[in-house]
Design an enzyme around this catalytic site. Structure first.
Site, PDB file in Angstrom:
ATOM      1  CG  PHE A   8      -2.556   5.677  13.447  1.00  0.00           C
ATOM      2  CD1 PHE A   8      -1.601   5.503  14.435  1.00  0.00           C
ATOM      3  CD2 PHE A   8      -2.671   6.932  12.844  1.00  0.00           C
ATOM      4  CE1 PHE A   8      -0.776   6.552  14.823  1.00  0.00           C
ATOM      5  CE2 PHE A   8      -1.852   7.988  13.220  1.00  0.00           C
ATOM      6  CZ  PHE A   8      -0.911   7.801  14.203  1.00  0.00           C
ATOM      7  CG  ASP A  42      -5.627  -6.351  13.741  1.00  0.00           C
ATOM      8  OD1 ASP A  42      -4.929  -5.753  14.581  1.00  0.00           O
ATOM      9  OD2 ASP A  42      -6.396  -5.770  12.952  1.00  0.00           O
ATOM     10  CB  ILE A  43       0.289  -6.590  14.718  1.00  0.00           C
ATOM     11  CG1 ILE A  43       0.721  -7.382  13.472  1.00  0.00           C
ATOM     12  CG2 ILE A  43       1.421  -6.544  15.737  1.00  0.00           C
ATOM     13  CD1 ILE A  43       1.799  -6.720  12.640  1.00  0.00           C
ATOM     14  CB  ALA A  98       2.546  -0.499  10.594  1.00  0.00           C
ATOM     15  CG  ASP A 140      -6.435  -5.421   6.502  1.00  0.00           C
ATOM     16  OD1 ASP A 140      -5.892  -5.429   7.624  1.00  0.00           O
ATOM     17  OD2 ASP A 140      -7.086  -4.452   6.064  1.00  0.00           O
ATOM     18  CG  ASN A 200      -0.169  -0.092   2.501  1.00  0.00           C
ATOM     19  OD1 ASN A 200       0.570   0.819   2.845  1.00  0.00           O
ATOM     20  ND2 ASN A 200      -0.309  -1.209   3.228  1.00  0.00           N
ATOM     21  CE  LYS A 219     -10.551  -0.066  11.069  1.00  0.00           C
ATOM     22  NZ  LYS A 219      -9.956   0.634   9.963  1.00  0.00           N
TER      23      LYS A 219
HETATM   24  O1  PMT Z   1       2.993   6.036   6.557  1.00  0.00           O
HETATM   25  P1  PMT Z   1       2.501   7.399   6.111  1.00  0.00           P
HETATM   26  O2  PMT Z   1       2.650   7.612   4.623  1.00  0.00           O
HETATM   27  O3  PMT Z   1       3.089   8.506   6.936  1.00  0.00           O
HETATM   28  O4  PMT Z   1       0.927   7.432   6.352  1.00  0.00           O
HETATM   29  C1  PMT Z   1       0.427   7.399   7.656  1.00  0.00           C
HETATM   30  C2  PMT Z   1      -0.765   6.422   7.773  1.00  0.00           C
HETATM   31  C3  PMT Z   1      -1.940   6.928   6.962  1.00  0.00           C
HETATM   32  C4  PMT Z   1      -0.349   5.035   7.283  1.00  0.00           C
HETATM   33  C5  PMT Z   1      -1.089   6.362   9.315  1.00  0.00           C
HETATM   34  O5  PMT Z   1      -1.455   7.622   9.755  1.00  0.00           O
HETATM   35  C6  PMT Z   1      -2.203   5.364   9.584  1.00  0.00           C
HETATM   36  O6  PMT Z   1      -3.379   5.655   9.505  1.00  0.00           O
HETATM   37  N1  PMT Z   1      -1.808   4.115   9.913  1.00  0.00           N
HETATM   38  C7  PMT Z   1      -2.736   2.966  10.045  1.00  0.00           C
HETATM   39  C8  PMT Z   1      -3.051   2.424   8.680  1.00  0.00           C
HETATM   40  C9  PMT Z   1      -4.003   1.247   8.724  1.00  0.00           C
HETATM   41  O7  PMT Z   1      -3.642   0.204   8.267  1.00  0.00           O
HETATM   42  O8  PMT Z   1      -5.144   1.473   9.312  1.00  0.00           O
HETATM   43  P2  PMT Z   1      -6.318   0.372   9.495  1.00  0.00           P
HETATM   44  O9  PMT Z   1      -7.510   1.172   9.805  1.00  0.00           O
HETATM   45  O10 PMT Z   1      -6.371  -0.552   8.332  1.00  0.00           O
HETATM   46  O11 PMT Z   1      -5.832  -0.466  10.742  1.00  0.00           O
HETATM   47  C10 PMT Z   1      -6.236  -0.158  12.063  1.00  0.00           C
HETATM   48  C11 PMT Z   1      -5.121  -0.393  13.031  1.00  0.00           C
HETATM   49  O12 PMT Z   1      -4.809  -1.794  13.080  1.00  0.00           O
HETATM   50  C12 PMT Z   1      -3.828   0.317  12.680  1.00  0.00           C
HETATM   51  O13 PMT Z   1      -3.271   0.781  13.891  1.00  0.00           O
HETATM   52  C13 PMT Z   1      -2.956  -0.784  12.083  1.00  0.00           C
HETATM   53  O14 PMT Z   1      -1.556  -0.552  12.325  1.00  0.00           O
HETATM   54  C14 PMT Z   1      -3.425  -2.010  12.849  1.00  0.00           C
HETATM   55  N2  PMT Z   1      -3.297  -3.270  12.112  1.00  0.00           N
HETATM   56  C15 PMT Z   1      -4.061  -3.498  11.011  1.00  0.00           C
HETATM   57  C16 PMT Z   1      -3.972  -4.723  10.365  1.00  0.00           C
HETATM   58  C17 PMT Z   1      -3.093  -5.714  10.872  1.00  0.00           C
HETATM   59  N3  PMT Z   1      -2.968  -6.880  10.291  1.00  0.00           N
HETATM   60  N4  PMT Z   1      -2.354  -5.441  11.958  1.00  0.00           N
HETATM   61  C18 PMT Z   1      -2.436  -4.243  12.583  1.00  0.00           C
HETATM   62  O15 PMT Z   1      -1.728  -4.011  13.582  1.00  0.00           O
END
Ligand code: PMT
Length: 401
Positions: free
Chosen positions: A324, A305-306, A275, A279, A211, A338
């Site tokens: 995030f 999901d970490i 990060a 997914d 991504n 979330k």
């Molecule tokens: O890296 P940059 O270019 O600076 O951009 C910043 C950002 C947009 C990436 C950052 O601000 C951000 O939003 N990061 C989370 C991105 C994300 O994957 O969001 P999500 O809504 O899909 O996931 C929710 C949370 O679960 C996140 O904290 C993610 O790190 C965590 N996660 C998701 C999937 C997974 N398998 N393991 C996780 O830990």
């Protein structure tokens, strides 16, 4: 921290009428057992003498970038490395302008440019100079670099005018630096873990699913945490970024590797998941490059999901878990879902459908949703990711202290 034993302060005195207050400030630091080295700019010597500064600091006064004796004994790099913190007072309009331009014209600005230490500025100038747009712009740049301001205060000025621009009193300068140092050394015992960047999920040896995450947001948070004294580990997916701060950087490629690195770094006190973890991954490994065909079906399975794993850990859940949420619609609803579903303490929502924020950009705009008190939310308007990170870390420090 009762006193400042073994804390090293590099005190830079610049040329302004309030330079005389620096003598009292230095005396307060010395009284509290801090180690002090001083730099006097050329114009500072018009206001205070090297002899009085040296008598109070009980040390040598450095003043010349091209002094052979100084350079052989302690050069500008060693001076900046020696200090725990740098204090610039009075930070005149001229000093602020030079620092914002990254000037390396004389010893004081060169040391600051070469420094990787926290810098405190105690501004002092006439009210009109303080309010001038150019000073405001220069300060914005410096704040963005992470420089901290002490004052100025409102009051009667040496020029006879009244307003904002008066240098803070010695005790205020001393107290703010002391408070910062005590928190920094307290934070040293606190472990923080940050994830950043994308993950690559292999399709075959030469192709992968990924991504647009650049890692900038997570790296800025890690830098801020480290600057505030936290023992910081950054687990990063593939990015082009470098980190010079005192951060333990662990580079990974896939979500599985990120999970493993995270597990190996538990327990931690604080965990921030910036990060963009993929997914999905392929449900079987292709050891050979896939040949071109008319129809190709990729069978995917979910990555673990970490964040969810860490936030629900039975024995090693960090005291503060921050996730995030990167959303393109229903920002608040999805973020709160979330927050609850992943058992976070805070979730930081960013709308990645907006141009110029979120992924890749140097800027972001966020809403922090807190589990306590009762799902309160706080919006932080568009600003640099470095500034957003400062704000996030300010709130972390406030919460844990
Ligand atoms: O890296 P940059 O270019 O600076 O951009 C910043 C950002 C947009 C990436 C950052 O601000 C951000 O939003 N990061 C989370 C991105 C994300 O994957 O969001 P999500 O809504 O899909 O996931 C929710 C949370 O679960 C996140 O904290 C993610 O790190 C965590 N996660 C998701 C999937 C997974 N398998 N393991 C996780 O830990």
């Amino acid at each position: 921290m009762k006193d400042l034993s073994n804390k090293k302060i590099l005190f830079i005195i610049c040329g302004g009428i309030s330079a005389y207050k620096c003598l009292e400030t230095i005396r307060l630091f010395k009284k509290n057992n801090a180690k002090i080295k001083t730099i006097l700019t050329k114009s500072a010597k018009e206001f205070v003498t090297p002899l009085s500064v040296s008598s109070l600091s009980q040390g040598k006064v450095y003043d010349d970038l091209f002094n052979l004796e100084n350079e052989s004994e302690m050069d500008h790099i060693s001076l900046s490395r020696w200090a725990d913190v740098i204090v610039v007072a009075p930070a005149t309009a001229n000093t602020i302008s030079k620092l914002s331009q990254g000037s390396a014209e004389e010893l004081a600005s060169t040391v600051i440019l070469a420094s990787n230490k926290p810098v405190f500025l105690a501004p002092a100038m006439n009210v009109q100079m303080w309010e001038h747009q150019s000073t405001k712009n220069n300060l914005k740049i410096l704040k963005n670099y992470g420089y901290k301001l002490i004052g100025p205060e409102i009051g009667d000025m040496a020029c006879g005018e009244y307003g904002e621009g008066k240098m803070s009193e010695p005790l205020d300068i001393f107290n703010q630096v002391k408070e910062f140092l005590s928190l920094k050394f307290k934070n040293k015992k606190i472990k923080a873990l940050v994830t950043a960047g994308p993950t690559n999920e292999h399709i075959d040896p030469v192709r992968f699913i990924t991504n647009k995450s650049s890692g900038k947001q997570g790296y800025e948070i890690a830098k801020c945490l480290s600057r505030r004294g936290f023992q910081t580990t950054l687990i990063s997916g593939p990015t082009n970024l470098k980190i010079n701060e005192n951060v333990n950087l662990i580079k990974v490629e896939t979500a599985e590797e990120m999970l493993r690195a995270t597990q190996q770094n538990l327990p931690t006190d604080i965990a921030i998941f910036a990060a963009a973890v993929a997914d999905y991954k392929l449900n079987k490994k292709n050891y050979d490059k896939i040949k071109k065909k008319d129809n190709l079906t990729l069978n995917l399975e979910q990555n673990i999901d970490i964040l969810n794993y860490v936030a629900n850990h039975n024995s090693m859940r960090p005291n503060l878990v921050i996730g995030f949420a990167a959303e393109t619609s229903n920002l608040e609803e999805n973020a709160v879902y979330k927050l609850k579903n992943k058992n976070c303490d805070w979730i930081i929502a960013n709308d990645v459908s907006k141009k110029d924020i979120g992924f890749e950009s140097d800027y972001n705009e966020i809403t922090i949703h807190y589990k306590n008190p009762s799902y309160k939310k706080e919006w932080l308007s568009l600003r640099k990711k470095s500034e957003i990170s400062e704000e996030i870390v300010n709130r972390i420090v406030a919460q844990i202290n």
